[in-house]
Write a protein that holds these residues in place. Structure first.
Motif, PDB file in Angstrom:
ATOM      1  N   ARG A  38      12.919  17.229 -30.861  1.00  0.00           N
ATOM      2  CA  ARG A  38      12.316  16.552 -32.021  1.00  0.00           C
ATOM      3  C   ARG A  38      12.787  15.094 -32.115  1.00  0.00           C
ATOM      4  O   ARG A  38      11.995  14.185 -32.381  1.00  0.00           O
TER       5      ARG A  38
ATOM      6  N   GLU B 123       6.280  13.722 -35.313  1.00  0.00           N
ATOM      7  CA  GLU B 123       6.313  15.028 -35.967  1.00  0.00           C
ATOM      8  C   GLU B 123       5.118  15.898 -35.592  1.00  0.00           C
ATOM      9  O   GLU B 123       5.251  17.119 -35.441  1.00  0.00           O
TER      10      GLU B 123
ATOM     11  N   GLU C 122       5.014  25.241 -32.402  1.00  0.00           N
ATOM     12  CA  GLU C 122       4.142  26.354 -32.793  1.00  0.00           C
ATOM     13  C   GLU C 122       3.648  27.142 -31.594  1.00  0.00           C
ATOM     14  O   GLU C 122       3.381  28.341 -31.700  1.00  0.00           O
TER      15      GLU C 122
ATOM     16  N   LYS D 214       5.515  19.474 -33.797  1.00  0.00           N
ATOM     17  CA  LYS D 214       5.027  20.662 -34.504  1.00  0.00           C
ATOM     18  C   LYS D 214       4.109  21.478 -33.617  1.00  0.00           C
ATOM     19  O   LYS D 214       4.206  22.715 -33.572  1.00  0.00           O
TER      20      LYS D 214
END
Length: 313
Positions: free
Chosen positions: A47, A53, A61, A57
């Motif tokens: 990250r 972001e 996911e 993400k």
């Protein structure tokens, strides 16, 4: 020198721009290959490196569900009424996993690795009463074995085929999952044991076919980075008996193969200093002779240096 390095870095950045899809694939690779119990640490670093972001993400996911299922992680119910193993065998719907022991289904947050809520399992998500006899008997026996063998080990038994079978005369399949982990990042080491046992009841030949796959992972990272990823597969058979007798027989088979595999691993590691580690080093130079430090003058390189520097004259 610093200015040159900065210029080189700027040049590389301009010449090696990655697309968002490429960044996602690279981030996924790091997440999926994180050692047991370390994906959250890897995710934190990924990250920070991505600094985007949305990209992080999407990568998280796509990665966390696969990682959680392959590592057979265990999550506690919010009401602390039990635990659920995250496996492909327990998955009933997206992000929903069955615990057959308590007949409950947990909805999980894969990225946070927590259970969000729990609901009772529906009838169609559970096996018939006939199959449940075999499943619950197997579950009781495997729980005894795991509690004796693996500290903090977790296990579960699922019906993956023929869960609607109501009487003898039809085939069905159970899957036993065993997961044990020891995470000690403060001591720079983590490890895990995972084993999956496919147990197929074949009524026409009155036999039970057993296929097992065991996987051991370990990571030591104190002043270095050493990882172990060992796998082993095996097969066995036994006869169909009553639910209780079948469970005892099958757990004995599992115990035998897992004990044998662990013993073979231990034997291999005891031999490492005398075999593998020695083979990593060349015992002698390519010439197969020891270097004569007492008489280096015989080498032309030494003579050339002496001549160039006029040593000894």
């Amino acid at each position: 020198m610093i200015k040159m390095l900065e210029e080189d870095e700027d040049f590389l950045e301009s010449e090696t721009q990655l697309t968002d899809d490429q960044k996602i694939e690279i981030a996924k690779w790091f997440l999926l290959n994180a050692p047991a119990g370390e994906i959250q640490y890897v995710a934190k670093d990924v990250r920070a490196i991505l600094k985007d972001e949305n990209i992080y993400k999407k990568a998280a996911e796509e990665s966390f569900p696969s990682y959680n299922k392959s590592h057979l992680i265990c999550l506690e119910f919010p009401n602390r009424s039990g635990d659920v193993l995250i496996t492909s065998f327990s998955e009933v719907h997206k992000d929903e996993y069955l615990d057959p022991r308590t007949a409950q289904v947990a909805r999980v947050d894969h990225v946070k690795q927590v259970c969000k809520d729990v609901r009772p399992a529906r009838d169609e998500e559970l096996p018939s009463a006939f199959v449940e006899e075999y499943r619950s008997a197997m579950d009781a026996e495997i729980m005894k074995y795991v509690s004796e063998t693996y500290p903090k080990g977790i296990c579960s038994v699922y019906c993956t085929k023929g869960k609607d079978v109501e009487e003898p005369g039809f085939d069905f399949e159970l899957v036993v999952v065993i997961s044990a982990a020891r995470h000690s990042p403060q001591n720079f080491c983590n490890g895990s044991w995972r084993s999956i046992w496919n147990i197929e009841f074949k009524d026409d030949i009155q036999s039970v076919e057993v296929r097992g796959e065991m996987q051991v992972g370990a990571h030591y990272f104190e002043e270095g980075n050493v990882q172990l990823d060992a796998k082993h597969k095996c097969k066995d058979t036994t006869l169909i008996q009553s639910p209780d007798d079948s469970a005892i027989s099958l757990v004995n088979i599992i115990r035998h193969h897992e004990t044998e595999y662990l013993a073979s691993l231990q034997t291999s590691y005891l031999k490492l200093p005398d075999t593998t580690f020695k083979d990593l080093r060349r015992k002698l130079p390519v010439t197969r002779t020891l270097f004569p430090w007492h008489n280096t003058a015989q080498f032309s390189l030494t003579r050339d240096i002496e001549k160039e520097l006029r040593i000894g004259k």
